[in-house]
Design an enzyme around this catalytic site. Structure first.
Site, PDB file in Angstrom:
ATOM      1  N   ALA A 153       0.817  -1.224   0.000  1.00 13.44           N
ATOM      2  CA  ALA A 153       0.000   0.000   0.000  1.00 13.44           C
ATOM      3  C   ALA A 153       0.851   1.275   0.000  1.00 13.44           C
ATOM      4  O   ALA A 153       1.998   1.268   0.441  1.00 13.44           O
ATOM      5  CB  ALA A 153      -0.913  -0.016   1.224  1.00 13.44           C
ATOM      6  N   PRO A 154       0.260   2.378  -0.457  1.00 16.17           N
ATOM      7  CA  PRO A 154       0.944   3.683  -0.444  1.00 16.17           C
ATOM      8  C   PRO A 154       0.618   4.461   0.829  1.00 16.17           C
ATOM      9  O   PRO A 154      -0.073   3.964   1.718  1.00 16.17           O
ATOM     10  CB  PRO A 154       0.338   4.373  -1.656  1.00 16.17           C
ATOM     11  CG  PRO A 154      -1.088   3.913  -1.643  1.00 16.17           C
ATOM     12  CD  PRO A 154      -1.075   2.495  -1.081  1.00 16.17           C
ATOM     13  N   TRP A 155       1.082   5.720   0.878  1.00 20.61           N
ATOM     14  CA  TRP A 155       0.968   6.482   2.119  1.00 20.61           C
ATOM     15  C   TRP A 155      -0.143   7.515   2.137  1.00 20.61           C
ATOM     16  O   TRP A 155      -0.336   8.205   3.129  1.00 20.61           O
ATOM     17  CB  TRP A 155       2.283   7.179   2.455  1.00 20.61           C
ATOM     18  CG  TRP A 155       3.051   7.762   1.290  1.00 20.61           C
ATOM     19  CD1 TRP A 155       4.183   7.229   0.756  1.00 20.61           C
ATOM     20  CD2 TRP A 155       2.775   8.936   0.520  1.00 20.61           C
ATOM     21  NE1 TRP A 155       4.619   8.001  -0.299  1.00 20.61           N
ATOM     22  CE2 TRP A 155       3.774   9.060  -0.460  1.00 20.61           C
ATOM     23  CE3 TRP A 155       1.771   9.905   0.560  1.00 20.61           C
ATOM     24  CZ2 TRP A 155       3.815  10.093  -1.391  1.00 20.61           C
ATOM     25  CZ3 TRP A 155       1.798  10.938  -0.363  1.00 20.61           C
ATOM     26  CH2 TRP A 155       2.818  11.018  -1.322  1.00 20.61           C
ATOM     27  N   LYS A 179       1.536  -5.190   3.555  1.00 23.40           N
ATOM     28  CA  LYS A 179       2.647  -4.287   3.899  1.00 23.40           C
ATOM     29  C   LYS A 179       2.201  -2.838   3.678  1.00 23.40           C
ATOM     30  O   LYS A 179       1.963  -2.423   2.547  1.00 23.40           O
ATOM     31  CB  LYS A 179       3.877  -4.568   3.027  1.00 23.40           C
ATOM     32  CG  LYS A 179       5.104  -3.799   3.517  1.00 23.40           C
ATOM     33  CD  LYS A 179       6.248  -3.820   2.543  1.00 23.40           C
ATOM     34  CE  LYS A 179       6.197  -2.684   1.558  1.00 23.40           C
ATOM     35  NZ  LYS A 179       6.159  -1.332   2.132  1.00 23.40           N
ATOM     36  N   PRO A 180       2.095  -2.075   4.768  1.00 16.74           N
ATOM     37  CA  PRO A 180       1.777  -0.655   4.584  1.00 16.74           C
ATOM     38  C   PRO A 180       2.995   0.085   4.035  1.00 16.74           C
ATOM     39  O   PRO A 180       4.108  -0.461   4.012  1.00 16.74           O
ATOM     40  CB  PRO A 180       1.462  -0.184   6.007  1.00 16.74           C
ATOM     41  CG  PRO A 180       2.242  -1.092   6.895  1.00 16.74           C
ATOM     42  CD  PRO A 180       2.327  -2.419   6.179  1.00 16.74           C
ATOM     43  N   GLU A 182       6.136   2.362   4.214  1.00 13.53           N
ATOM     44  CA  GLU A 182       7.116   2.529   5.299  1.00 13.53           C
ATOM     45  C   GLU A 182       6.914   3.854   6.030  1.00 13.53           C
ATOM     46  O   GLU A 182       7.349   4.025   7.156  1.00 13.53           O
ATOM     47  CB  GLU A 182       8.553   2.414   4.780  1.00 13.53           C
ATOM     48  CG  GLU A 182       8.922   3.292   3.590  1.00 13.53           C
ATOM     49  CD  GLU A 182       8.569   2.661   2.238  1.00 13.53           C
ATOM     50  OE1 GLU A 182       7.500   2.030   2.121  1.00 13.53           O
ATOM     51  OE2 GLU A 182       9.362   2.842   1.292  1.00 13.53           O
ATOM     52  N   ILE A 233       4.177   4.301 -10.783  1.00 11.57           N
ATOM     53  CA  ILE A 233       4.328   3.515 -12.014  1.00 11.57           C
ATOM     54  C   ILE A 233       5.642   2.737 -11.994  1.00 11.57           C
ATOM     55  O   ILE A 233       5.685   1.554 -12.348  1.00 11.57           O
ATOM     56  CB  ILE A 233       4.285   4.440 -13.248  1.00 11.57           C
ATOM     57  CG1 ILE A 233       2.871   4.983 -13.438  1.00 11.57           C
ATOM     58  CG2 ILE A 233       4.750   3.712 -14.503  1.00 11.57           C
ATOM     59  CD1 ILE A 233       2.715   5.935 -14.588  1.00 11.57           C
ATOM     60  N   GLU A 253      -2.569  -0.565  -9.235  1.00 13.74           N
ATOM     61  CA  GLU A 253      -3.244   0.734  -9.222  1.00 13.74           C
ATOM     62  C   GLU A 253      -2.140   1.761  -9.125  1.00 13.74           C
ATOM     63  O   GLU A 253      -1.553   1.938  -8.056  1.00 13.74           O
ATOM     64  CB  GLU A 253      -4.131   0.858  -7.982  1.00 13.74           C
ATOM     65  CG  GLU A 253      -5.371   0.035  -8.025  1.00 13.74           C
ATOM     66  CD  GLU A 253      -6.397   0.584  -8.996  1.00 13.74           C
ATOM     67  OE1 GLU A 253      -6.161   1.650  -9.593  1.00 13.74           O
ATOM     68  OE2 GLU A 253      -7.415  -0.088  -9.156  1.00 13.74           O
TER      69      GLU A 253
HETATM   70  P1  NAD Z   1       5.501   3.926  -4.025  1.00 11.60           P
HETATM   71  O1  NAD Z   1       5.372   3.214  -5.326  1.00 11.60           O
HETATM   72  O2  NAD Z   1       6.756   4.604  -3.720  1.00 11.60           O
HETATM   73  O3  NAD Z   1       5.218   2.932  -2.815  1.00 11.60           O
HETATM   74  C1  NAD Z   1       4.035   2.164  -2.768  1.00 11.60           C
HETATM   75  C2  NAD Z   1       4.339   0.891  -1.992  1.00 11.60           C
HETATM   76  O4  NAD Z   1       5.198   0.078  -2.779  1.00 11.60           O
HETATM   77  C3  NAD Z   1       5.054   1.129  -0.661  1.00 11.60           C
HETATM   78  O5  NAD Z   1       4.511   0.260   0.312  1.00 11.60           O
HETATM   79  C4  NAD Z   1       6.488   0.746  -0.993  1.00 11.60           C
HETATM   80  O6  NAD Z   1       7.207   0.302   0.123  1.00 11.60           O
HETATM   81  C5  NAD Z   1       6.284  -0.370  -1.992  1.00 11.60           C
HETATM   82  N1  NAD Z   1       7.413  -0.627  -2.878  1.00 11.60           N
HETATM   83  C6  NAD Z   1       8.292   0.257  -3.384  1.00 11.60           C
HETATM   84  N2  NAD Z   1       9.198  -0.378  -4.161  1.00 11.60           N
HETATM   85  C7  NAD Z   1       8.883  -1.696  -4.152  1.00 11.60           C
HETATM   86  C8  NAD Z   1       9.441  -2.859  -4.752  1.00 11.60           C
HETATM   87  N3  NAD Z   1      10.511  -2.798  -5.536  1.00 11.60           N
HETATM   88  N4  NAD Z   1       8.856  -4.053  -4.512  1.00 11.60           N
HETATM   89  C9  NAD Z   1       7.765  -4.136  -3.724  1.00 11.60           C
HETATM   90  N5  NAD Z   1       7.206  -3.080  -3.114  1.00 11.60           N
HETATM   91  C10 NAD Z   1       7.747  -1.864  -3.330  1.00 11.60           C
HETATM   92  O7  NAD Z   1       4.250   4.900  -3.998  1.00 11.60           O
HETATM   93  P2  NAD Z   1       3.901   5.969  -2.877  1.00 11.60           P
HETATM   94  O8  NAD Z   1       4.868   7.078  -3.066  1.00 11.60           O
HETATM   95  O9  NAD Z   1       3.759   5.325  -1.555  1.00 11.60           O
HETATM   96  O10 NAD Z   1       2.439   6.424  -3.331  1.00 11.60           O
HETATM   97  C11 NAD Z   1       2.247   7.380  -4.296  1.00 11.60           C
HETATM   98  C12 NAD Z   1       1.893   6.756  -5.633  1.00 11.60           C
HETATM   99  O11 NAD Z   1       0.750   5.892  -5.492  1.00 11.60           O
HETATM  100  C13 NAD Z   1       1.475   7.795  -6.626  1.00 11.60           C
HETATM  101  O12 NAD Z   1       2.042   7.540  -7.883  1.00 11.60           O
HETATM  102  C14 NAD Z   1      -0.033   7.643  -6.701  1.00 11.60           C
HETATM  103  O13 NAD Z   1      -0.631   8.100  -7.862  1.00 11.60           O
HETATM  104  C15 NAD Z   1      -0.206   6.191  -6.498  1.00 11.60           C
HETATM  105  N6  NAD Z   1      -1.573   5.920  -6.036  1.00 11.60           N
HETATM  106  C16 NAD Z   1      -2.447   5.321  -6.899  1.00 11.60           C
HETATM  107  C17 NAD Z   1      -3.746   5.063  -6.498  1.00 11.60           C
HETATM  108  C18 NAD Z   1      -4.721   4.399  -7.428  1.00 11.60           C
HETATM  109  O14 NAD Z   1      -5.796   4.018  -6.975  1.00 11.60           O
HETATM  110  N7  NAD Z   1      -4.404   4.223  -8.692  1.00 11.60           N
HETATM  111  C19 NAD Z   1      -4.160   5.406  -5.208  1.00 11.60           C
HETATM  112  C20 NAD Z   1      -3.244   6.018  -4.356  1.00 11.60           C
HETATM  113  C21 NAD Z   1      -1.936   6.265  -4.788  1.00 11.60           C
END
Ligand code: NAD
Length: 485
Positions: A153-155, A179-180, A182, A233, A253
């Site tokens: 999940a994201p933050w 996993k939430p 970090e 992405i 997502e």
């Molecule tokens: P992020 O991709 O940095 O992190 C998301 C999650 O992925 C975190 O828990 C992180 O620890 C994990 N992660 C990172 N690298 C990984 C890897 N190599 N393997 C496995 N897990 C990994 O994103 P963020 O900065 O937390 O959130 C912001 C992003 O999320 C933005 O791009 C936003 O648009 C997107 N988002 C999309 C939606 C949707 O419904 N489409 C909703 C909310 C946020």
């Protein structure tokens, strides 16, 4: 249960036990002040392994429960969250810096509703008919769970994103390792003791950690059958390439860059109020944020003037939290990223700063709500997701041009069109290549309707019964019985 004044829950949930992490210790910050709330020890590699194996062991039993049994447990989770909603909202406010009243009204209400929705939806699924497609054989279709799901999940909405992932996966009969982000583990860790009490051992495991170690471990593990990510992405691309090695199902997502097409005949006041609310909500840290306006020439100048005034009135970082409308960015890194996007945009002579475009002077990771006008389709600020309180305006003459520009994007999550002509609105909505198009509105999500993207915004649907389908597999059962009667 969690109360922000009492010590924060920092234990992970592995195989039904609440245990301290044994991995790297990271500080969890309050982005509104920059202060450390608590250190959290992440899961070690052994603990990550143990969580996956616990979910794997629990699967056979959980998959055999009836929809009614799973539904009842989801309802119990919903009631527990509802009963302690004030405390969970305080944790969201602390860990994300969100105004408390918004966390309580929006995030917590939606979280409870999502658990209740899936508790109901799993009991009234429909599907294909059974029948004889070869004489003497009856075919039927089952919908079965997939196995262990790793949910990452994201933050931006920690407990609500957890609900979006946990509720449909459990309802469909899967077991989970969740996993939430970090940055924002506090609310789900506070829920962990209740989950341990309500659900059978191992059905849900909650582990903390960074993406590159704990996240990647989950994605690469052969016993994990599906990975569900909401995130960036680039993260989606990394997960896809790791998941390919074990051919896992993925549910992605990813980001968004929502176009907002404003026609000359739009209700100007409604657009100004709508973009002020939905372009800046959660400080723009929202994948559906109304951030990319295309304004028709006849309304453009009035819109820029009135929206500029409205945006400059958005309240944030005030001492009286109940007056605040938005919070800070999640981290200094995210704030600096937003700031550098705006600096690069303003280094081009055609881009005009209508309001904002600076970091907030006080403590916390705030960035001023910003409106940029004169932006062009090819500008980086129009093409790329900023994920901050920044909205751009681009002028157009012909509606067909605006639709082409709206679709000229790597993203495909959310969009809106604003006009008082319903014929026009329906035609534009039909042509937009986005998972969702709102007409004279933006941002509204409901548990009953699917949420998810096209193109690089990913695939897979959250919310709605479509999500239950994503978390289950279709199987064909064929029985030979002859034709003796
Ligand atoms: P992020 O991709 O940095 O992190 C998301 C999650 O992925 C975190 O828990 C992180 O620890 C994990 N992660 C990172 N690298 C990984 C890897 N190599 N393997 C496995 N897990 C990994 O994103 P963020 O900065 O937390 O959130 C912001 C992003 O999320 C933005 O791009 C936003 O648009 C997107 N988002 C999309 C939606 C949707 O419904 N489409 C909703 C909310 C946020």
């Amino acid at each position: 249960m969690p109360v922000a004044q009492t010590p924060l829950s920092t234990a992970l949930l592995i195989d039904g036990e609440l245990v301290a992490g044994e991995g790297v210790v990271e500080p969890i910050l309050n982005p509104a002040t920059g202060q450390v709330l608590t250190p959290i020890a992440e899961a070690s590699a052994e603990q990550t392994e143990a969580a996956i194996l616990a979910a794997h062991r629990a699967f056979a039993g959980w998959a055999r429960t009836t929809p009614q049994q799973r539904s009842n447990l989801l309802l119990e989770i919903a009631s527990t969250i509802e009963q302690h909603a004030d405390a969970f909202a305080r944790l969201e406010a602390l860990n994300c810096g969100k105004p408390l009243h918004l966390a309580r009204k929006d995030d917590l209400s939606a979280t409870v509703d999502v658990f209740r929705f899936f508790a109901g939806a799993v009991r009234c699924q429909t599907g294909q008919l059974s029948g004889e497609y070869v004489p003497g054989y009856t075919s039927m279709v089952r919908r079965d769970p997939i196995g262990v799901v790793a949910s990452i999940a994201p933050w931006n909405y920690p407990i609500m994103m957890a609900a979006w992932k946990i509720a449909p996966a459990l309802a469909a009969g899967n077991t989970l390792v969740f996993k939430p982000s970090e940055h924002t583990p506090l609310s789900i860790l506070a829920l962990a003791p209740a989950l341990a009490r309500i659900l059978p051992r191992g059905v849900i495991n909650i582990i903390c950690g960074g993406g590159e170690n704990v996240g990647a471990h989950l994605v690469g593990h052969p016993k994990v059958r599906m990975v569900s990510l909401t995130g960036d992405i680039v993260t989606g691309q990394k997960i896809l390439s790791t998941a390919a090695k074990t051919l896992k199902r993925t549910h992605l997502e990813l980001g968004g860059k929502a176009p907002v097409i404003v026609c000359d005949d739009a209700d100007l006041q409604a657009v100004v109020e709508g973009v002020r609310a939905y372009g800046y909500y959660n400080a723009g840290q929202d994948c559906t944020s109304a951030c990319r306006i295309y304004a028709q020439a006849g309304i453009h100048d009035r819109l820029v003037a009135e929206l500029g005034a409205a945006v400059s009135s958005i309240r944030y970082a005030g001492a009286h939290d109940a007056d605040n409308e938005i919070g800070p960015l999640i981290s200094t890194r995210q704030r600096d990223r937003v700031s550098s996007f705006v600096e690069r945009a303003l280094s081009q002579p055609h881009v005009e700063c209508v309001t904002g475009a600076a970091m907030h002077a006080g403590p916390g990771f705030y960035y001023q709500p910003t409106l940029l006008a004169g932006c062009r389709q090819t500008d980086e600020i129009v093409q790329r997701e900023v994920f901050g309180p920044v909205v751009t305006v681009t002028r157009f003459d012909e509606l067909a041009q605006a639709v082409d520009w709206a679709n000229d994007s790597e993203y495909g999550l959310a969009s809106s069109v604003w006009t008082q002509n319903l014929d026009k609105a329906m035609q534009v909505a039909a042509r937009l290549q986005y998972g969702c198009t709102w007409i004279n509105s933006h941002f509204m999500l409901v548990s009953e309707m699917p949420h998810g993207g096209l193109k690089r915004s990913g695939y897979g649907k959250d919310l709605s019964s479509d999500s239950l389908q994503d978390y289950s597999v279709v199987r064909h059962i064929m029985a030979r019985h002859g034709q003796h009667l």
